[in-house]
Structure formats: structure tokens, C-alpha cells
Scaffold this motif. Structure first.
Motif, short mmCIF file in Angstrom:
data_model
loop_
_atom_site.label_atom_id
_atom_site.label_comp_id
_atom_site.label_asym_id
_atom_site.label_seq_id
_atom_site.Cartn_x
_atom_site.Cartn_y
_atom_site.Cartn_z
N GLN A 92 46.49 46.68 37.74
CA GLN A 92 45.51 45.60 37.73
C GLN A 92 44.13 46.19 37.52
OE1 GLN A 92 44.77 43.44 41.37
NE2 GLN A 92 45.54 45.11 42.60
N ASP A 96 39.75 41.93 38.58
CA ASP A 96 40.73 40.97 39.09
C ASP A 96 40.94 41.17 40.59
OD1 ASP A 96 41.17 39.84 36.57
OD2 ASP A 96 42.76 41.26 36.10
N ASN A 118 49.32 43.04 39.96
CA ASN A 118 49.76 42.44 38.71
C ASN A 118 51.28 42.57 38.62
OD1 ASN A 118 50.29 41.75 36.03
ND2 ASN A 118 48.34 42.57 35.34
N TRP A 167 44.96 32.38 42.73
CA TRP A 167 44.56 33.64 42.12
C TRP A 167 45.74 34.27 41.39
CZ3 TRP A 167 46.50 38.54 42.39
CH2 TRP A 167 45.72 39.56 41.82
N PRO A 169 45.96 37.82 38.30
CA PRO A 169 45.14 38.68 37.43
C PRO A 169 44.96 38.06 36.05
CG PRO A 169 47.32 39.63 37.78
CD PRO A 169 47.23 38.43 38.65
N LYS A 170 43.78 38.27 35.48
CA LYS A 170 43.46 37.71 34.17
C LYS A 170 43.32 38.78 33.08
CE LYS A 170 41.10 33.63 36.02
NZ LYS A 170 42.06 33.51 37.08
#
Length: 189
Positions: A92, A96, A118, A167, A169-170
Motif C-alpha cells: 500500500q 492511502d 491492500n 476506506w 486503498p486508492k
């Protein structure tokens, strides 16, 4: 707690006596984490404190893999992969992680524990190839023996983070690696 669940006790008895010492070490670590979380939960309950319990994933993997291999590739040196490189990791990006921590700090009446990580898995050999590709590196991939304590899989379960914190991770792996590579290029100047 875990000791009240007979299935959990049987499971931990099984893995604590497993023939592979790596599995036994991971089981002992897991029991330590569970014990520390249970102690923290009792403290929160007894003191009516509003602290929270977070489990942050992939920091060890980042330290163990990304830094040396990105530096090696930037310097034109070979990239080291341990074992066959089939062990998986999830990574990750720090932005994030910070976003998840801030969301946890803002939520009321929820102490966790919640995993921040992630859930996308990548093989170590796959990561090495992506690093070479992103850097247009001519570095070779070399293999070293797999350390006995190197886990074969890492994949956090973030269902609770999605549900309670809204939430996930992006930052994609490639996007995070590109930012990391740029950072290390800057550091090497």
C-alpha cells in the motif's frame, strides 16, 4: 477471547506443532498480536478510553523489498529475488495508509481492530519485473535462497475497514511504484 473458542484452540494447537518451523514462528507471532489486542481491548473497556486498534499491513514487505531493489535498479545493479519469487505480498502507498488512520481517528464508538492494507497480491518475481519495466532497467534478476522466516503469503482482510471506515486503498501498485521510484531518484542526486 480466543481461548474460549474450541475451534480456535484446535487450530492453534495444530499450527504450533506444524513440521515447518516457518509456520510455527508465524503462529507464535499471531498469538502475540492477539494477546496484545485483547489486553488493549480490556484496557479500553476498563478505562472508557476512546483509543483504537489498527493493524498496518505491508510495511515490513516494503522495507524488505522495495527500497533495496529500487536502489539496485537505479544503480544498474541486479535485482535480488528470494526463493523462486512465488511468495506473494500486498503493498500500500503511504498516502492511502494515512487516509485510513485519519478516518479511524474521526470515527466514534469503534475501537477496532481494523486492518489497513491492500488486499491485492503480487508475486515477488512479478514486482521485480514491474520495477524493471517502469525503470526501463537493464538489471538482471538474480535469485538467492529464501530466508526461513519469509512468509509465503501476505494479504490483509480489509472488509471491516471498508464497512466501518468507508476506506480502501486508492493508489495502484504501478502508480505507487512510480512515485517511489521518483523519490529514490531524487534521493540519489
Amino acid at each position: 477471547g480466543i481461548t474460549r473458542d474450541p475451534d480456535a484452540v484446535k487450530y492453534f494447537e495444530k499450527i504450533l506443532t506444524h513440521e515447518d518451523s516457518r509456520v510455527r514462528r508465524e503462529a507464535i507471532k499471531a498469538l502475540g498480536w492477539i494477546q496484545s489486542e485483547e489486553t488493549k481491548r480490556l484496557f479500553l473497556f476498563a478505562t472508557d478510553d476512546d483509543d483504537a486498534i489498527l493493524r498496518i499491513s505491508a510495511l515490513k514487505a516494503l522495507k524488505r523489498f522495495h527500497d533495496p531493489d529500487i536502489f539496485q535498479a537505479l544503480k544498474g545493479k541486479d535485482l535480488t529475488v528470494y526463493g523462486k519469487g512465488t511468495q506473494t505480498r500486498s503493498f500500500q502507498y503511504i498516502d492511502d495508509l494515512i487516509d485510513g488512520i485519519i478516518k479511524m481517528m474521526k470515527i466514534d464508538n469503534f475501537t477496532g481492530p481494523v486492518n489497513l492494507g491492500n488486499p491485492e497480491e503480487y508475486t515477488i518475481i512479478g514486482i521485480a519485473k514491474i520495477i524493471k519495466e517502469l525503470m526501463n532497467s537493464k538489471s538482471k534478476i538474480v535469485y538467492s535462497p529464501l530466508p526461513s522466516d519469509d512468509p509465503l503469503q501476505r494479504k490483509p482482510d480489509i472488509k471491516l475497514a471498508k464497512e466501518k471506515l468507508k476506506w480502501e486503498p486508492k493508489t495502484s501498485l504501478k502508480e505507487g511504484l512510480l512515485k517511489t521510484i521518483e523519490y529514490f531518484k531524487y534521493k540519489l542526486r
